[in-house]
Motif scaffolding. Sequence first.
Motif, short mmCIF file in Angstrom:
data_model
loop_
_atom_site.label_atom_id
_atom_site.label_comp_id
_atom_site.label_asym_id
_atom_site.label_seq_id
_atom_site.Cartn_x
_atom_site.Cartn_y
_atom_site.Cartn_z
N ARG A 81 0.83 -1.20 0.00
CA ARG A 81 0.00 0.00 0.00
C ARG A 81 0.87 1.26 0.00
O ARG A 81 2.03 1.25 0.41
N GLY A 82 0.28 2.35 -0.43
CA GLY A 82 1.00 3.62 -0.47
C GLY A 82 1.88 3.70 -1.72
O GLY A 82 1.86 2.83 -2.59
N ASN A 83 2.67 4.74 -1.79
CA ASN A 83 3.46 5.04 -2.98
C ASN A 83 4.83 4.37 -2.97
O ASN A 83 5.79 4.86 -3.55
N LYS A 84 4.93 3.22 -2.27
CA LYS A 84 6.22 2.54 -2.17
C LYS A 84 6.58 1.81 -3.48
O LYS A 84 7.71 1.85 -3.93
N LYS A 85 5.58 1.15 -4.07
CA LYS A 85 5.82 0.40 -5.31
C LYS A 85 4.66 0.60 -6.27
O LYS A 85 3.82 -0.30 -6.44
N PRO A 86 4.58 1.77 -6.91
CA PRO A 86 3.48 2.00 -7.86
C PRO A 86 3.58 1.03 -9.04
O PRO A 86 4.68 0.64 -9.44
N ILE A 87 2.43 0.67 -9.59
CA ILE A 87 2.40 -0.28 -10.71
C ILE A 87 1.95 0.42 -11.99
O ILE A 87 1.21 1.40 -11.94
N LYS A 88 2.41 -0.09 -13.10
CA LYS A 88 2.02 0.45 -14.39
C LYS A 88 0.71 -0.22 -14.82
O LYS A 88 0.66 -1.45 -14.97
N THR A 89 -0.33 0.57 -15.02
CA THR A 89 -1.60 0.03 -15.46
C THR A 89 -1.58 -0.20 -16.98
O THR A 89 -0.64 0.20 -17.67
N GLN A 90 -2.65 -0.81 -17.49
CA GLN A 90 -2.69 -1.16 -18.91
C GLN A 90 -2.67 0.07 -19.82
O GLN A 90 -2.23 0.00 -20.96
N TYR A 91 -3.16 1.20 -19.30
CA TYR A 91 -3.20 2.42 -20.11
C TYR A 91 -2.29 3.51 -19.52
O TYR A 91 -2.57 4.68 -19.65
N GLN A 92 -1.19 3.09 -18.89
CA GLN A 92 -0.30 4.03 -18.21
C GLN A 92 0.25 5.09 -19.16
O GLN A 92 0.43 6.25 -18.77
N ASN A 93 0.48 4.73 -20.40
CA ASN A 93 1.05 5.70 -21.35
C ASN A 93 0.07 6.82 -21.70
O ASN A 93 0.46 7.84 -22.28
N LEU A 94 -1.21 6.65 -21.35
CA LEU A 94 -2.21 7.67 -21.64
C LEU A 94 -2.55 8.52 -20.42
O LEU A 94 -3.34 9.46 -20.52
N VAL A 95 -1.95 8.21 -19.28
CA VAL A 95 -2.22 8.98 -18.07
C VAL A 95 -1.45 10.30 -18.14
O VAL A 95 -0.23 10.31 -18.34
N PRO A 96 -2.13 11.45 -17.99
CA PRO A 96 -1.45 12.76 -18.11
C PRO A 96 -0.43 12.98 -16.99
O PRO A 96 -0.56 12.42 -15.90
N GLN A 97 0.56 13.82 -17.25
CA GLN A 97 1.63 14.07 -16.30
C GLN A 97 1.16 14.78 -15.03
O GLN A 97 1.81 14.69 -14.00
#
Length: 205
Positions: free
Chosen positions: A125-141
């Motif tokens: 939990r938390g921002n220790k190990k964020p995961i790349k979702t299937q549409y991560q390349n479309l998530v705005p900065q």
Amino acid sequence: MKLLLSKKNLVLTGAPGTGKTYAARQMAAYIVSGGTKDFDSLSDDEKKRIGFTQFHPSYDYSDFVEGLRPTKDGGFVREDGVFKEFCKDALKDDKDHVFIIDEINRGELSKIFGELFFAIDPGYRGNKKPIKTQYQNLVPQNDPFANGFFVPDNVFIIGTMNDIDRSVESMDFAIRRRFAWKEISADERESMLAEIIPQWADNAK
């Protein structure tokens, strides 16, 4: 309640009509109010910190996490699902939030959760190990999950499940082990009848 507070993920299981959804709402109310209120007594702000969805056979990843939605001009745009949007709201403060998944066993869990099997694990939990979702390349900065998705530490998950449903047998073990389990029996929930239908409680019992 101790199971939920320690594991952060809990499934209430039992026969139909034993008040699992009712119990889930009351547990959520206890958490968001700091143990001072039941669900009906919550303020509007406190109720906003309780999310709710119900799984069914047509429910999928795009509904829960994120997916592509058609636009009026014939294109597609990435949109957050209900759980990802709920987690985004939970990042705005340090207060506890509770997400309820009713009938959790009726959906195809591998398809709905995807890589969230990893993200909901209490140890990640938390921002220790964020995961790349299937549409991560479309998530705005400027998105809080621009570098990967994670479930905030202040988010609790409660699922409800009818244990006589045949779909229970197909539940993925990867999701089973990430939840604590509590059986709700009819005997334990008799008091609910007096609260909800006092005039018919004796006949119902």
